[in-house]
Design a protein around this motif. Structure first.
Motif: not given
Length: 568
Positions: A56-84
């Motif tokens: 994820i973004n060239g990293r393994l493990p991927g980036p930390l998803l760091n949220l606080t209670t009641n936050d709304v996350a918008h995570v745009n995922v671009a798939n560059t793999l050769d599979e769904p």
């Protein structure tokens, strides 16, 4: 795909998510967090053998998803793999929003070369979790990363602020390519023993963790591996367990802690005032032969604890007593029973966690789920109550929304009676258990096999009320912990044993109940639970207070393509 090539897709996603997020209000209690993640292949050699991994973004493990209670996350995922591709959010409750759960039964996969934006709120929850791919054994190639949901500033945490907060993702690792793993399983062969254990995507002695002398550090540990239970410990240090998958625990010290596939927990570790020359974080396999070890370096901020080569024989590589025997399972169950909920503190809200007196609520229904193995259609498959789950071309959530017949079958949630045709002939199918909104349900997992199983329920946490050997019976309720059982979303079931959990069905939607052992899930060990209002029909528009409408950017596939214009 370069940034310029992705720009039109990202802009389109921003436009469609405006409709998706109309039911989330941004105020002092809920901020909106926008992230862009690119999923891609890379070649890594954590155990000295090159393997195509998912980053994820060239990293393994991927980036930390760091949220606080009641936050709304918008995570745009671009798939560059050769599979769904899909990501799922292991442990997040996705309140009112199974549309964004990220499994094949709720979401159409993101096609190669395209992207999709997940929009969800971490409503009324805190804790340590992780994300991972959900399709086709992709998770065995990586694609995972840590999730933190922090307390709001107005809610007290039941321990002093730590001097450090560290994510520790541990898991077994196969050098074998994922496509070869699929071919083995599809051909009726099981997977061999894993090749090793990784810590934060790295092999032996490659990961470093820095401690401050005399300081206290929070370690958020998640087992993101394929199928192996692991023991976690740090030489010369005690582990104070404080949280497990969103529930604060009664604080107790352990020399080591078992972390089963898919589970997460937090420990506080107090660093030595006068550290020795070297310490090691040690992760060892449980219940398998040969025993495997992952080792990381614990480095003190002043340089006193830098790793100095492999640990001495009998030190880091000292096996846990009876780790691969039946006595090892008994020891592990005893430890599991010792993990209790802290009844005196709040979590996402200021009221004590123990204010919900689950032991006083009448159980309205019991689901008995018995896992097994069987030959189905000439292939070795894993079954649950005689059915081996097979993904449908149309996600079950979409089929339910558009009233498409023939996509899934509603089942009772009980094993077939002995001697019946279905009991003798296991079958393939997309099985769904119907459940009433706000029922209080007992789920009993019964494991007839000689290997440990782990189970996870999306959209929920449950009270782990009881565990025992042999077959479950209603009389077992007399042994339940009905006062301070741990509240979590992933639970282990020991060989030839049972585990009982209690859950309040207060989250409408279509929710995945699955094995956290990736090979067993790939071979059919899962089911879905459809939670809806009593007497409701698919033609009724759900109240947004109970379940969010279908998002405006929802992908349509399978038979749902015919309903492109009918989204509400």
């Amino acid at each position: 795909m370069d940034a310029a090539g992705r720009l039109p897709i990202v802009l389109a996603s921003v436009l469609v998510l405006l409709g998706s997020s109309q039911y989330y209000t941004a105020d002092a209690e809920s901020r909106h967090v926008f992230l862009d993640w690119e999923v891609s292949y890379a070649i890594r050699s954590p155990l000295g053998v090159a393997k195509k991994v998912i980053t994820i973004n060239g990293r393994l493990p991927g980036p930390l998803l760091n949220l606080t209670t009641n936050d709304v996350a918008h995570v745009n995922v671009a798939n560059t793999l050769d599979e769904p591709f899909l990501l799922t959010w292991n442990g997040l409750q996705m309140r009112r929003n199974s549309w964004n759960d990220g499994v094949a039964g709720t979401n159409c996969a993101i096609p190669p070369g395209e992207n999709w934006t997940y929009v969800f709120q971490v409503k009324d929850e805190v804790g340590s979790f992780f994300y991972r791919p959900s399709l086709g054994l992709h998770a065995a190639a990586g694609g995972h990363g840590p999730i933190r949901v922090n307390n709001r500033p107005v809610i007290a945490v039941p321990f002093a602020p730590p001097d450090g907060d560290l994510d520790v993702l541990i898991g077994d690792w196969y050098n074998m390519d994922v496509k070869e793993m699929r071919r083995r399983l599809d051909g009726g062969r099981g997977l061999p023993s894993p090749d090793g254990i990784l810590i934060n995507g790295l092999g032996p002695y490659a990961a470093d963790f820095t401690f401050k002398p005399g300081g206290t550090h929070r370690l958020r540990v998640s087992n993101v591996g394929t199928r192996t239970s692991l023991s976690f410990r740090i030489q010369g240090h005690k582990l104070l367990l404080v949280e497990a998958e969103g529930a604060y625990t009664a604080q107790k010290q352990y020399a080591s802690l078992d972390v089963h596939p898919g589970q997460s927990l937090s420990v506080l570790v107090t660093a030595a005032d006068k550290p020795k020359p070297s310490y090691y974080m040690v992760v060892s396999s449980l219940f398998v032969e040969p025993e495997l070890f992952g080792v990381a370096n614990v480095i003190y901020a002043e340089g006193a604890g830098a790793g100095a080569g492999p640990p001495r024989t009998g030190d880091a590589h000292a096996p846990l007593e009876d780790a691969s025997s039946h006595n090892g399972y008994a020891r592990s169950m005893e430890q599991a029973r010792s993990v209790r909920m802290n009844l005196t503190c709040g979590a996402a809200r200021p009221n004590p966690q123990g204010s919900f007196r689950y032991g006083r609520i009448n159980v309205t229904r019991t689901l008995l789920l018995r896992n097994d193995e069987a030959m189905v259609g000439g292939r070795r498959r894993c079954t649950l109550n005689g059915v081996s789950f097979a993904d449908a071309a149309t996600p079950l959530k979409l089929a339910d929304h558009f009233d498409v017949a023939g996509v899934f079958a509603v089942v009772s949630g009980r094993p077939p009676a002995a001697g019946t045709t279905r009991q003798k002939q296991p079958s393939l199918g997309a099985a769904v258990v119907d459940a009433r909104y706000r029922d209080f349900v007992q789920i009993v997992f019964e494991n007839r096999l000689p290997s440990l199983q782990t189970w996870h329920l999306d959209g929920y946490s449950f009270f782990v009320a009881g565990m025992g050997w042999g077959k479950w019976s209603p009389d077992a309720r007399s042994s339940y912990n009905l006062v301070d059982a741990i509240y979590r979303s992933t639970v282990q079931v020991y060989p030839a044993a049972w585990t009982a959990v209690l859950v309040s069905l207060d989250n409408e939607g279509m929710w995945n109940l699955r094995s956290q052992c990736l090979d067993r899930r790939y071979l059919g060990q899962e089911i879905y639970v459809r939670v809806r209002q009593q007497g409701s029909s698919v033609s009724e528009v759900p109240d947004p207070r109970d379940e969010l409408p279908m998002p405006s950017n929802a992908l349509l596939c399978g038979k749902a393509k015919a309903f492109k214009l009918r989204r509400t």
